[in-house]
Design a protein around this motif. Sequence first.
Motif, PDB file in Angstrom:
ATOM      1  N   ASN A   1       0.798  -1.212   0.000  1.00 39.08           N
ATOM      2  CA  ASN A   1       0.000   0.000   0.000  1.00 39.08           C
ATOM      3  C   ASN A   1       0.838   1.273   0.000  1.00 39.08           C
ATOM      4  OD1 ASN A   1      -2.397  -1.401  -0.049  1.00 39.08           O
ATOM      5  ND2 ASN A   1      -2.525  -1.519   2.179  1.00 39.08           N
ATOM      6  N   LYS A   2       2.140   1.146  -0.037  1.00 38.79           N
ATOM      7  CA  LYS A   2       3.006   2.306  -0.081  1.00 38.79           C
ATOM      8  C   LYS A   2       2.724   3.090  -1.357  1.00 38.79           C
ATOM      9  CE  LYS A   2       7.851   3.710   0.152  1.00 38.79           C
ATOM     10  NZ  LYS A   2       9.263   3.229   0.186  1.00 38.79           N
TER      11      LYS A   2
ATOM     12  N   GLN B   1      -3.476   1.679  -4.404  1.00 37.94           N
ATOM     13  CA  GLN B   1      -3.983   1.019  -3.204  1.00 37.94           C
ATOM     14  C   GLN B   1      -5.028  -0.037  -3.555  1.00 37.94           C
ATOM     15  OE1 GLN B   1      -5.433   4.211  -0.739  1.00 37.94           O
ATOM     16  NE2 GLN B   1      -3.412   5.206  -0.602  1.00 37.94           N
ATOM     17  N   LEU B   2      -5.784   0.224  -4.628  1.00 39.02           N
ATOM     18  CA  LEU B   2      -6.794  -0.733  -5.061  1.00 39.02           C
ATOM     19  C   LEU B   2      -6.187  -1.937  -5.763  1.00 39.02           C
ATOM     20  CD1 LEU B   2      -9.799   1.291  -6.563  1.00 39.02           C
ATOM     21  CD2 LEU B   2      -9.852  -0.284  -4.631  1.00 39.02           C
TER      22      LEU B   2
ATOM     23  N   LEU C   1      -1.561   0.878 -14.667  1.00 36.68           N
ATOM     24  CA  LEU C   1      -2.482   1.333 -13.632  1.00 36.68           C
ATOM     25  C   LEU C   1      -3.393   2.455 -14.123  1.00 36.68           C
ATOM     26  CD1 LEU C   1      -3.082   0.756 -10.624  1.00 36.68           C
ATOM     27  CD2 LEU C   1      -1.546   2.642 -10.061  1.00 36.68           C
ATOM     28  N   LEU C   2      -2.798   3.469 -14.756  1.00 45.22           N
ATOM     29  CA  LEU C   2      -3.568   4.634 -15.187  1.00 45.22           C
ATOM     30  C   LEU C   2      -4.357   4.379 -16.451  1.00 45.22           C
ATOM     31  CD1 LEU C   2      -1.049   7.502 -14.387  1.00 45.22           C
ATOM     32  CD2 LEU C   2      -2.964   6.686 -13.009  1.00 45.22           C
TER      33      LEU C   2
ATOM     34  N   LYS D   1     -13.487  -2.800  -9.602  1.00 44.72           N
ATOM     35  CA  LYS D   1     -13.191  -2.766  -8.169  1.00 44.72           C
ATOM     36  C   LYS D   1     -13.213  -1.304  -7.732  1.00 44.72           C
ATOM     37  CE  LYS D   1      -9.838  -4.249  -4.671  1.00 44.72           C
ATOM     38  NZ  LYS D   1      -8.508  -4.890  -4.441  1.00 44.72           N
ATOM     39  N   THR D   2     -14.054  -0.996  -6.753  1.00 46.92           N
ATOM     40  CA  THR D   2     -14.240   0.382  -6.310  1.00 46.92           C
ATOM     41  C   THR D   2     -13.634   0.576  -4.931  1.00 46.92           C
ATOM     42  OG1 THR D   2     -16.323   0.469  -7.533  1.00 46.92           O
ATOM     43  CG2 THR D   2     -15.908   2.225  -5.952  1.00 46.92           C
ATOM     44  N   GLY D   3     -12.962   1.715  -4.746  1.00 47.44           N
ATOM     45  CA  GLY D   3     -12.321   2.011  -3.471  1.00 47.44           C
ATOM     46  C   GLY D   3     -13.218   2.785  -2.524  1.00 47.44           C
ATOM     47  N   ASN D   4     -12.637   3.207  -1.422  1.00 48.09           N
ATOM     48  CA  ASN D   4     -13.371   3.958  -0.419  1.00 48.09           C
ATOM     49  C   ASN D   4     -13.667   5.381  -0.891  1.00 48.09           C
ATOM     50  OD1 ASN D   4     -13.325   1.786   1.413  1.00 48.09           O
ATOM     51  ND2 ASN D   4     -11.299   2.393   2.165  1.00 48.09           N
ATOM     52  N   LEU D   5     -14.556   6.034  -0.188  1.00 49.68           N
ATOM     53  CA  LEU D   5     -14.927   7.402  -0.510  1.00 49.68           C
ATOM     54  C   LEU D   5     -13.714   8.325  -0.363  1.00 49.68           C
ATOM     55  CD1 LEU D   5     -17.491   9.155  -1.161  1.00 49.68           C
ATOM     56  CD2 LEU D   5     -17.636   9.575   1.306  1.00 49.68           C
ATOM     57  N   ILE D   6     -13.448   9.103  -1.418  1.00 52.22           N
ATOM     58  CA  ILE D   6     -12.348  10.067  -1.404  1.00 52.22           C
ATOM     59  C   ILE D   6     -12.846  11.440  -0.978  1.00 52.22           C
ATOM     60  CG2 ILE D   6     -10.718  11.344  -2.840  1.00 52.22           C
ATOM     61  CD1 ILE D   6     -10.481   8.905  -4.616  1.00 52.22           C
ATOM     62  N   ALA D   7     -13.984  11.835  -1.578  1.00 50.34           N
ATOM     63  CA  ALA D   7     -14.507  13.172  -1.305  1.00 50.34           C
ATOM     64  C   ALA D   7     -16.002  13.192  -1.591  1.00 50.34           C
ATOM     65  CB  ALA D   7     -13.787  14.217  -2.165  1.00 50.34           C
TER      66      ALA D   7
END
Length: 553
Positions: free
Chosen positions: A21-22, A87-88, A97-98, A189-195
């Motif tokens: 996760n770095k 992180q995902l 990745l991008l 795959k969806t990550g946590n809420l950013i904003a």
Amino acid sequence: MTKQILVSYVLFYTSMIMAQNKDLYSIDKIENDVHKRNIGKVTFMNGNIPLEVYKETDFLDSYDLKLKSDLNIRVFMDNSVGNYLHQLAPDLPAEELLKKGNLQFSFYIDNQFIYKENIHYGCNFGSGGSKQTSTTFRVPLTNSKGEDWWSMYMWDRFKENGGQKVLTDGTHLLKIEIRPYVNLQEKIKTGNLIAEGKVKLVIKTPKLTRKQIEIQPIQANSGWEISSLNFDKKKIESLNTAIANYELKDITSIVVIHDNKLLLEEYFNDADRKTLHNTRSAGKSFASTLMGIAIEEGYIKSENQKLEEFYDLKKYANYQTKKDSIRIKDLLTMSSSFDGSDSDSNSLGNEENMYPTANWVKFALDLPVDKAKANGRQWDYFTAGVVLLGDILDKSVPEGLEKYADKKLFAPLNITSYKWQYTPQNVANTAGGLQMRSLDYAKYAQLYKNNGIWNGKQIVATEWISKTLTHQIQIPKRNNEFYGYLFWNKTILFEGKSYETFYCAGNGGNHFVIFKTLPLVVIITSKAFNKPYGHSQSNKIVQDYILPAVLKN
């Protein structure tokens, strides 16, 4: 001993997780005080307020959302998009990745979920914005100044997919949530809420004037005989109402020719009779017309001539003998074997890869062939192929393409006000963008309706018109839709009857429609460039307004 092993395992596992996760990228240092105090927020502002002068007092609690407005968001994050994606999917290499993910926007109105969009990986965040390093970005949701942003198209899609229906007159609470997403083997795959952020939207439909609704009188000196057809005027008034209140967006003109006479001439959104409309790819059809004239006059033998007769293809990259056998006809019907597809952003021959190059003809001829494609057998929209047609014409006709078009096509139609775009080699651009007045586009379309005759003179051979307005090839994944020689074909169903049309089409919903069995030609010009509703609303104008008005009996 067992306890020591367990502790060692936990420490090892924890260190592995931390290593995974770095952060992949070193982010921009967060030094702005407003940013520091508002991490994790989507803030709303009126227009583009630069970050260095942006203050909490600029944050909007409420906004009057009008037909033309400038609602912007500025998002404050504690990391970069690239790092959120890492992180995902920590196992994905940086270069992949991008191209596998970006941000996911979720829209809520009055606490009801309405729409979610995973924005394309290619969407960036404005000048200076980097998905690898930036921790804040600004994008417009609406704009009155003609900016061209992916975020505005997303807002349009939100409205098309439920937003418009719930944003009725009154005050509504808009909430936006942003998360990262990665597409892993076609699984999101969806990550946590950013904003996230909220704003009250105040909606008030403007009252229309009678002048906006009523049918516009045809002014003198149109160059057309005026039709006396008794059509349904209420239907056209309802069309004008839909355009005025922005149910139908960005329409600039509608011209209807009935039985070779001018029935309707209407202008909207600051356009008038003198306006030169950029109808984008609708201009491709002119390459077909000029090719037909050049063949009739003997400057080109036939549409079955092959590329090898015009170019030494061995001098270009990716030579294969299959490239020699590509015919003019294959380019006219978008069915060549070139590895080029404008509908596939990853295609080598996609038009967006052509425009930045110094020589568009070389770009096209350098392309490899697609082994899966047989010439003349598979339709695939390919703008670079139409550029080749323009180059073939330019080197084959007297004095070049531009003067030939003026002498052989525009002058006989008395088209004197027009504007070409040009290729990097200063050749008239047949890929699109030929600008004309709406009444002159109507002349062009009516010429085909007249089997190539204008004012008693044969401008385009009847045989070429017949070949052009023929089902040359099936358009994949479209039921009963075909392609002719740079003309589209489809059948419109109206009150249980089928009406076949051939038409020119350009980005934004620009349509020149020729009915095969009705004495009817319809010109629609529009500035809804790249908007999801561009073509669909032009279809709606023809099917829900023009046909009912003309066929009222």
